[in-house]
Design an enzyme around this catalytic site. Structure first.
Site, short mmCIF file in Angstrom:
data_model
loop_
_atom_site.label_atom_id
_atom_site.label_comp_id
_atom_site.label_asym_id
_atom_site.label_seq_id
_atom_site.Cartn_x
_atom_site.Cartn_y
_atom_site.Cartn_z
CB THR A 209 -0.93 0.00 1.24
OG1 THR A 209 -1.68 -1.22 1.24
CG2 THR A 209 -1.87 1.18 1.23
CG HIS B 106 -8.72 -0.25 -5.71
ND1 HIS B 106 -8.85 -0.36 -4.35
CD2 HIS B 106 -9.58 -1.18 -6.25
CE1 HIS B 106 -9.77 -1.30 -4.07
NE2 HIS B 106 -10.21 -1.79 -5.21
O1 CDP Z 1 -5.19 -0.19 -1.47
P1 CDP Z 1 -4.83 -1.26 -0.46
O2 CDP Z 1 -5.81 -2.42 -0.45
O3 CDP Z 1 -3.40 -1.70 -0.57
O4 CDP Z 1 -4.92 -0.56 0.98
P2 CDP Z 1 -6.16 -0.34 1.96
O5 CDP Z 1 -5.69 -0.65 3.34
O6 CDP Z 1 -7.37 -1.08 1.48
O7 CDP Z 1 -6.43 1.22 1.88
C1 CDP Z 1 -7.14 1.78 0.81
C2 CDP Z 1 -6.40 3.02 0.35
O8 CDP Z 1 -6.44 3.97 1.39
C3 CDP Z 1 -4.91 2.82 0.06
O9 CDP Z 1 -4.66 2.35 -1.24
C4 CDP Z 1 -4.36 4.22 0.27
O10 CDP Z 1 -4.51 4.99 -0.91
C5 CDP Z 1 -5.27 4.79 1.35
N1 CDP Z 1 -4.62 4.78 2.67
C6 CDP Z 1 -4.16 5.98 3.19
O11 CDP Z 1 -4.29 7.02 2.56
N2 CDP Z 1 -3.55 5.99 4.42
C7 CDP Z 1 -3.39 4.86 5.13
N3 CDP Z 1 -2.79 4.89 6.30
C8 CDP Z 1 -3.85 3.63 4.59
C9 CDP Z 1 -4.46 3.63 3.36
MG MG Z 2 -7.82 -2.48 0.02
#
Ligand code: CDP
Ligand code: MG
Length: 136
Positions: free
Chosen positions: A94, A118
């Protein structure tokens, strides 16, 4: 046993803004993904809130939804064997800082919020997310 699956990818505003969509789509194709459907859209904050409802209680939820609705995105249905897990591997961690060499987020991501792509995290969520954007 492997079987053909679909997953949802989104090329996020930071990547579309830098005109990286063709490069990123080529990366999917190079890894054996077929692009089944795609469209460029600009969603509202309310739509982003529905899409990311699972993160409703997180401190980053509001910024995340504001960001996803801040500019055009490309939503793509990808298909291949083990599409969900293989797309997660291709995307990388992420936070681009933690992402492995060669992954999309390592190559293109700017920060944890502007991480360029995403990808659905399970077969079940892939179905829900594809339906969300391509429900016809
Ligand atoms: O996208 P992914 O599944 O890897 O991560 P997620 O935990 O599902 O979080 C969704 C999105 O939220 C991430 O892709 C980031 O863009 C954002 N995010 C963020 O801005 N700050 C965080 N501490 C965690 C996630
Ligand atoms: Mg996610």
């Amino acid at each position: 046993m492997s079987k053909t699956e679909q997953t949802l990818s989104i090329i996020k505003p930071d990547a579309v803004e830098r005109n990286l969509q063709d490069q990123i789509k080529q990366e999917f194709k190079n890894k054996g993904f077929d692009i089944i459907r795609e469209k460029k859209i600009h969603i509202s904050k309310e739509e982003a809130e529905r899409f990311y409802k699972v993160h409703e209680s997180k401190p980053f939820y509001n910024d995340l939804c504001a960001y996803l609705s801040s500019g055009p995105i490309i939503v793509i249905t990808l298909q291949k064997e083990n599409a969900v897990i293989d797309n997660r591997k291709l995307m990388g961690a992420t936070n681009p800082r933690d992402a492995e060499e060669g992954t999309l987020r390592k190559k293109y991501g700017i920060s944890i919020d502007k991480n360029s792509v995403h990808g659905s995290d399970s077969i079940e969520n892939a179905k829900i997310e594809i339906e969300f954007f391509f429900n016809n």
